[in-house]
Design a protein around this motif. Structure first.
Motif: not given
Length: 177
Positions: A107-124
């Protein structure tokens, strides 16, 4: 009732035909290409981008990088086994026995996990692509081989060392090719 059994048999035959035919090559290429893309990203652009993340973002990035790598190792192992069966290097039964070591449930962390939006777009986007590919491979696997009891068991009840299992599985697949 008879109609449902017939549909299930046809679904299995279609999935097997896809894996054990030339139409498997695009799936194989997509999976291996994603493995290469992820490795290049994590070793280059991703490493540099991770340095600018907050503590929470950096921790999440490290965890997701490990999940991504594990997920891609599992997908690659499955694809290599199917290729070995496709080329006649392994029988379907041998593949079924070896692929029991493959876990297509990282699995992966949910998109609403704290810090998810901070991750680089390419990585996401690489993570999202890997999740879609894992889902496709898992559906195909379930259609061909059936859902295993081990996969239905909670992760903490499964036996074995997943990393060791993956290394052994990759060794088996590469030793035959």
């Amino acid at each position: 009732m008879h109609e449902q059994g017939h549909e299930a048999t046809n679904t299995i035959k279609l999935a097997e035909r896809r894996v054990f035919s030339n139409s498997f090559k695009p799936l194989y290429n997509e999976g291996m290409s994603l493995v290469e893309q992820a490795a290049e990203y994590l070793d280059g652009e991703g490493r540099a981008a991770a340095k600018s993340l907050s503590r929470i973002g950096a921790t999440l990035y490290a965890a997701e990088s490990m999940r991504l790598t594990t997920r891609l190792m599992q997908i690659a192992s499955w694809l290599l086994l199917q290729r070995a069966a496709n080329s006649g290097e392994m029988t379907r039964d041998q593949v079924a026995a070896e692929k029991a070591k493959v876990r297509l449930d990282t699995a992966s962390a949910p998109g609403d996990t704290v810090g998810w939006s901070e991750l680089p777009e390419h990585f996401r986007s690489i993570v999202d692509h890997s999740l879609r590919l894992q889902s496709l491979v898992r559906r195909m696997d379930d259609q061909i081989y059936g859902e295993t009891a081990d996969r239905r068991a909670p992760a903490h009840l499964r036996t074995g060392n997943p990393v060791s299992d993956q290394i052994n599985l990759l060794h088996t697949a590469f030793a035959r090719g």
